[in-house]
Design a protein around this motif. Sequence first.
Motif, PDB file in Angstrom:
ATOM      1  N   ASP A 143       0.865  -1.181   0.000  1.00 22.53           N
ATOM      2  CA  ASP A 143       0.000   0.000   0.000  1.00 22.53           C
ATOM      3  C   ASP A 143       0.901   1.230   0.000  1.00 22.53           C
ATOM      4  O   ASP A 143       2.121   1.123   0.147  1.00 22.53           O
ATOM      5  N   PHE A 144       0.303   2.398  -0.165  1.00 20.84           N
ATOM      6  CA  PHE A 144       1.089   3.623  -0.001  1.00 20.84           C
ATOM      7  C   PHE A 144       0.328   4.602   0.874  1.00 20.84           C
ATOM      8  O   PHE A 144      -0.898   4.533   1.008  1.00 20.84           O
ATOM      9  N   THR A 145       1.073   5.491   1.509  1.00 18.49           N
ATOM     10  CA  THR A 145       0.492   6.485   2.396  1.00 18.49           C
ATOM     11  C   THR A 145       1.125   7.839   2.107  1.00 18.49           C
ATOM     12  O   THR A 145       2.167   7.921   1.442  1.00 18.49           O
ATOM     13  N   HIS A 146       0.527   8.910   2.624  1.00 14.51           N
ATOM     14  CA  HIS A 146       1.004  10.269   2.346  1.00 14.51           C
ATOM     15  C   HIS A 146       1.859  10.790   3.495  1.00 14.51           C
ATOM     16  O   HIS A 146       1.646  10.462   4.660  1.00 14.51           O
ATOM     17  N   TRP A 147       2.832  11.649   3.134  1.00 17.93           N
ATOM     18  CA  TRP A 147       3.662  12.314   4.143  1.00 17.93           C
ATOM     19  C   TRP A 147       4.121  13.663   3.582  1.00 17.93           C
ATOM     20  O   TRP A 147       4.561  13.741   2.436  1.00 17.93           O
ATOM     21  N   GLU A 156       4.294  10.468  -1.436  1.00 17.03           N
ATOM     22  CA  GLU A 156       3.627   9.191  -1.222  1.00 17.03           C
ATOM     23  C   GLU A 156       4.673   8.126  -0.951  1.00 17.03           C
ATOM     24  O   GLU A 156       5.667   8.019  -1.678  1.00 17.03           O
ATOM     25  N   ILE A 157       4.460   7.359   0.106  1.00 14.99           N
ATOM     26  CA  ILE A 157       5.408   6.326   0.525  1.00 14.99           C
ATOM     27  C   ILE A 157       4.808   4.961   0.215  1.00 14.99           C
ATOM     28  O   ILE A 157       3.753   4.600   0.735  1.00 14.99           O
ATOM     29  N   LEU A 158       5.481   4.201  -0.647  1.00 14.57           N
ATOM     30  CA  LEU A 158       5.036   2.866  -1.050  1.00 14.57           C
ATOM     31  C   LEU A 158       5.816   1.824  -0.258  1.00 14.57           C
ATOM     32  O   LEU A 158       7.044   1.901  -0.157  1.00 14.57           O
ATOM     33  N   ASP A 159       5.094   0.844   0.311  1.00 17.77           N
ATOM     34  CA  ASP A 159       5.787  -0.171   1.101  1.00 17.77           C
ATOM     35  C   ASP A 159       5.177  -1.551   0.893  1.00 17.77           C
ATOM     36  O   ASP A 159       4.004  -1.699   0.564  1.00 17.77           O
ATOM     37  N   PHE A 160       6.014  -2.562   1.106  1.00 21.42           N
ATOM     38  CA  PHE A 160       5.618  -3.968   1.057  1.00 21.42           C
ATOM     39  C   PHE A 160       6.021  -4.600   2.383  1.00 21.42           C
ATOM     40  O   PHE A 160       7.170  -4.439   2.818  1.00 21.42           O
ATOM     41  N   ILE A 161       5.104  -5.311   3.047  1.00 24.14           N
ATOM     42  CA  ILE A 161       5.457  -6.031   4.273  1.00 24.14           C
ATOM     43  C   ILE A 161       5.062  -7.497   4.139  1.00 24.14           C
ATOM     44  O   ILE A 161       4.126  -7.833   3.404  1.00 24.14           O
ATOM     45  N   ARG A 172       9.798   3.043   0.041  1.00 24.49           N
ATOM     46  CA  ARG A 172      10.398   4.145  -0.724  1.00 24.49           C
ATOM     47  C   ARG A 172       9.361   5.250  -0.918  1.00 24.49           C
ATOM     48  O   ARG A 172       8.164   4.975  -1.061  1.00 24.49           O
ATOM     49  N   ALA A 173       9.851   6.487  -0.931  1.00 21.94           N
ATOM     50  CA  ALA A 173       8.986   7.658  -1.112  1.00 21.94           C
ATOM     51  C   ALA A 173       9.097   8.192  -2.544  1.00 21.94           C
ATOM     52  O   ALA A 173      10.173   8.138  -3.156  1.00 21.94           O
ATOM     53  N   TYR A 174       7.979   8.711  -3.052  1.00 26.52           N
ATOM     54  CA  TYR A 174       7.907   9.316  -4.384  1.00 26.52           C
ATOM     55  C   TYR A 174       7.072  10.584  -4.279  1.00 26.52           C
ATOM     56  O   TYR A 174       6.308  10.763  -3.324  1.00 26.52           O
ATOM     57  N   ARG A 175       7.211  11.427  -5.272  1.00 24.89           N
ATOM     58  CA  ARG A 175       6.276  12.562  -5.344  1.00 24.89           C
ATOM     59  C   ARG A 175       4.871  12.034  -5.570  1.00 24.89           C
ATOM     60  O   ARG A 175       3.927  12.456  -4.913  1.00 24.89           O
ATOM     61  N   ARG A 176       4.743  11.108  -6.513  1.00 25.40           N
ATOM     62  CA  ARG A 176       3.479  10.425  -6.758  1.00 25.40           C
ATOM     63  C   ARG A 176       3.791   8.994  -7.143  1.00 25.40           C
ATOM     64  O   ARG A 176       4.635   8.735  -7.998  1.00 25.40           O
ATOM     65  N   VAL A 177       3.115   8.046  -6.518  1.00 24.37           N
ATOM     66  CA  VAL A 177       3.325   6.642  -6.842  1.00 24.37           C
ATOM     67  C   VAL A 177       2.594   6.315  -8.147  1.00 24.37           C
ATOM     68  O   VAL A 177       1.397   6.587  -8.283  1.00 24.37           O
ATOM     69  N   THR A 178       3.305   5.721  -9.089  1.00 24.02           N
ATOM     70  CA  THR A 178       2.717   5.317 -10.371  1.00 24.02           C
ATOM     71  C   THR A 178       2.739   3.791 -10.479  1.00 24.02           C
ATOM     72  O   THR A 178       3.409   3.106  -9.698  1.00 24.02           O
ATOM     73  N   GLN A 276      15.721   8.770   5.650  1.00 24.16           N
ATOM     74  CA  GLN A 276      15.041   8.488   6.911  1.00 24.16           C
ATOM     75  C   GLN A 276      14.324   7.142   6.855  1.00 24.16           C
ATOM     76  O   GLN A 276      14.355   6.367   7.822  1.00 24.16           O
ATOM     77  N   LEU A 277      13.685   6.851   5.721  1.00 22.84           N
ATOM     78  CA  LEU A 277      12.968   5.584   5.584  1.00 22.84           C
ATOM     79  C   LEU A 277      13.921   4.394   5.620  1.00 22.84           C
ATOM     80  O   LEU A 277      13.583   3.335   6.160  1.00 22.84           O
ATOM     81  N   SER A 278      15.118   4.569   5.074  1.00 23.69           N
ATOM     82  CA  SER A 278      16.126   3.510   5.122  1.00 23.69           C
ATOM     83  C   SER A 278      16.554   3.240   6.565  1.00 23.69           C
ATOM     84  O   SER A 278      16.713   2.077   6.982  1.00 23.69           O
ATOM     85  N   GLU A 279      16.715   4.319   7.338  1.00 23.82           N
ATOM     86  CA  GLU A 279      17.061   4.175   8.753  1.00 23.82           C
ATOM     87  C   GLU A 279      15.917   3.484   9.507  1.00 23.82           C
ATOM     88  O   GLU A 279      16.142   2.585  10.332  1.00 23.82           O
ATOM     89  N   PHE A 280      14.692   3.909   9.215  1.00 19.60           N
ATOM     90  CA  PHE A 280      13.528   3.310   9.874  1.00 19.60           C
ATOM     91  C   PHE A 280      13.432   1.824   9.556  1.00 19.60           C
ATOM     92  O   PHE A 280      13.132   1.001  10.440  1.00 19.60           O
ATOM     93  N   GLN A 281      13.674   1.437   8.301  1.00 20.79           N
ATOM     94  CA  GLN A 281      13.589   0.040   7.904  1.00 20.79           C
ATOM     95  C   GLN A 281      14.549  -0.827   8.719  1.00 20.79           C
ATOM     96  O   GLN A 281      14.198  -1.925   9.153  1.00 20.79           O
ATOM     97  N   GLN A 282      15.756  -0.306   8.965  1.00 22.70           N
ATOM     98  CA  GLN A 282      16.736  -1.065   9.746  1.00 22.70           C
ATOM     99  C   GLN A 282      16.291  -1.207  11.202  1.00 22.70           C
ATOM    100  O   GLN A 282      16.375  -2.284  11.791  1.00 22.70           O
ATOM    101  N   ILE A 283      15.762  -0.108  11.763  1.00 21.99           N
ATOM    102  CA  ILE A 283      15.280  -0.141  13.154  1.00 21.99           C
ATOM    103  C   ILE A 283      14.085  -1.081  13.275  1.00 21.99           C
ATOM    104  O   ILE A 283      14.018  -1.915  14.179  1.00 21.99           O
ATOM    105  N   TYR A 284      13.145  -0.955  12.354  1.00 28.04           N
ATOM    106  CA  TYR A 284      11.906  -1.734  12.405  1.00 28.04           C
ATOM    107  C   TYR A 284      12.176  -3.222  12.248  1.00 28.04           C
ATOM    108  O   TYR A 284      11.610  -4.049  12.973  1.00 28.04           O
TER     109      TYR A 284
END
Length: 390
Positions: A143-147, A156-161, A172-178, A276-284
Motif C-alpha cells: 500500500d502507499f500512504t502520504h507524508w 507518497e510512501i510505497l511499502d511492502f510487508i 520508498r517515497a515518491y512525489r506520486r506513486v505510479t 530516513q525511511l532507510s534508517e527506519f527500515q533497519q530499526i523496524y
Amino acid sequence: MTIRNKQIITAVVHGSMNTRSAAAHFNVSERWVKELIRRYAFEGETAYEARSKRPKTSPGRTPEATRERIVTLREILVAQGLDAGAETIQTHLETEGISPPSRATIHRILRQADLVSDQPQKRPKSSLIRFEAAQPNEMWQADFTHWRLADGSDTEILDFIDDYSRFLISIRAYRRVTGRNVAEQFAMACDEHGRPQSSLTDNGLVFTTRFTGKTQGDTAAKNQFEKLLQKWDVKQINGSPNHPQTQGKIERFHRTLKLWLTAQPRATSVATLNKQLSEFQQIYNERRPHKAAGRKPPSIRYRAVPKAVPKPLPQEEVRQRNDVVDKDGKLTIRYGGKLRHLGMGRTYSGIRVEMYVNDREVTVVNKKTGEILRYFKIDPSKNYQKAISS
C-alpha cells in the motif's frame, strides 16, 4: 485509635479487667488486647500510638533501579517515536539483562509516574479475528500512504510487508506513486528477498485495473504490476471495496511509521525522506520488538523458517458480456450451472451494460459512459445476488 488503645491498656494494667473482659468490653479480639499490653511493657506510652499495617519489608516490590529504568525506557522510546507499551518495555529489560516484572506491574509503574492512562473504551483483543500467513513470503501486503515535507508539499510512501513476520520488505517515497513505480519496486524486492506466493493490495489503480472497464481483446486490460504478478505466478488478491480492514496489518504499520517520522526532523526533500525511511527500515526490522513476532524483531521470524514460493497458477479466464438491465432492474448470468439474478436497481432499467466476469467476480459497466455501476461477488448458495458496491 490512640484513645481506644490507651483505654484498653489502662483498663487492664491499672484497672480490674483481665484481657478477656477487656476484649469483650471494647469489642476487640483478646489477641489484640494482649498485643497492646506487650507493647506497653516494652515501649511505655508509645504503645498508645496507632501504627501502619504496612510490612517493614516488601520482598515482592520491584527494585527501585528497575522502576527507574522502566520510566527512562518509556521516555526514550516515546521520544524516538517507537512503541513504548508495557510489553515492549518488558522486552527491552530482558535484552539488557534485567529480570522484568509482569506487564501489569510495568503498566502500574508507568501509571504511577503519570506516563500512561487507562483506555477502557478500547475494543477487547479477544473480539478480534485475524488472518495470518503460515510462512514467510506466503503473502506480501502492499500500500502507499502520504507524508508532507518541511515545505508542506506532499509525497507518497510505497511499502511492502510480509504478512507472516511483519518484516518490512521494501519502502520508498515518491512525489506520486505510479504503476511503473509499483512494478519496479516489487521487482527489486523480489530480487533481494525472493518472490512471494501471493500479493494483497487494495483496489487502487496502481495495483489493479479491474474496475476501469478497459479491455484488450476479450480480456480485461492489466497494468504493469498485474502483468508482472501473472508472469511470475504470484497470486493477486485485492481487498473488498470500501473494506480497508482486509489490509489491516499494513494500515497498522503506517501508524507505526508515521509515529517514528513525527519524532524526526521534517525532511526537506524526497531524497532526505528516503534516507530516513532507510534508517527506519533497519530499526523496524532488526531492533524493534514486534508483538506479532513473539516480541522479537521481525527479521528473526522472517529468517527462522523456509520461505513460501509461487505455485503455477491456472490461466485466468475473463468473460465479457453485453446486456440490457431489464424493467425490474436486474441482469442475469449463469454460474455453477444455475441462472443468477444480479440486483442492479430500477434506476438502471433499460441501460446497456458490459459485464466482466472473472470466476465469482462480476463488474458491471455502463456501455456508453464506461462508468462502473455495480460490483458483485457471486454467492453460489443464492440465486438473487446483491451488489457489493456501486
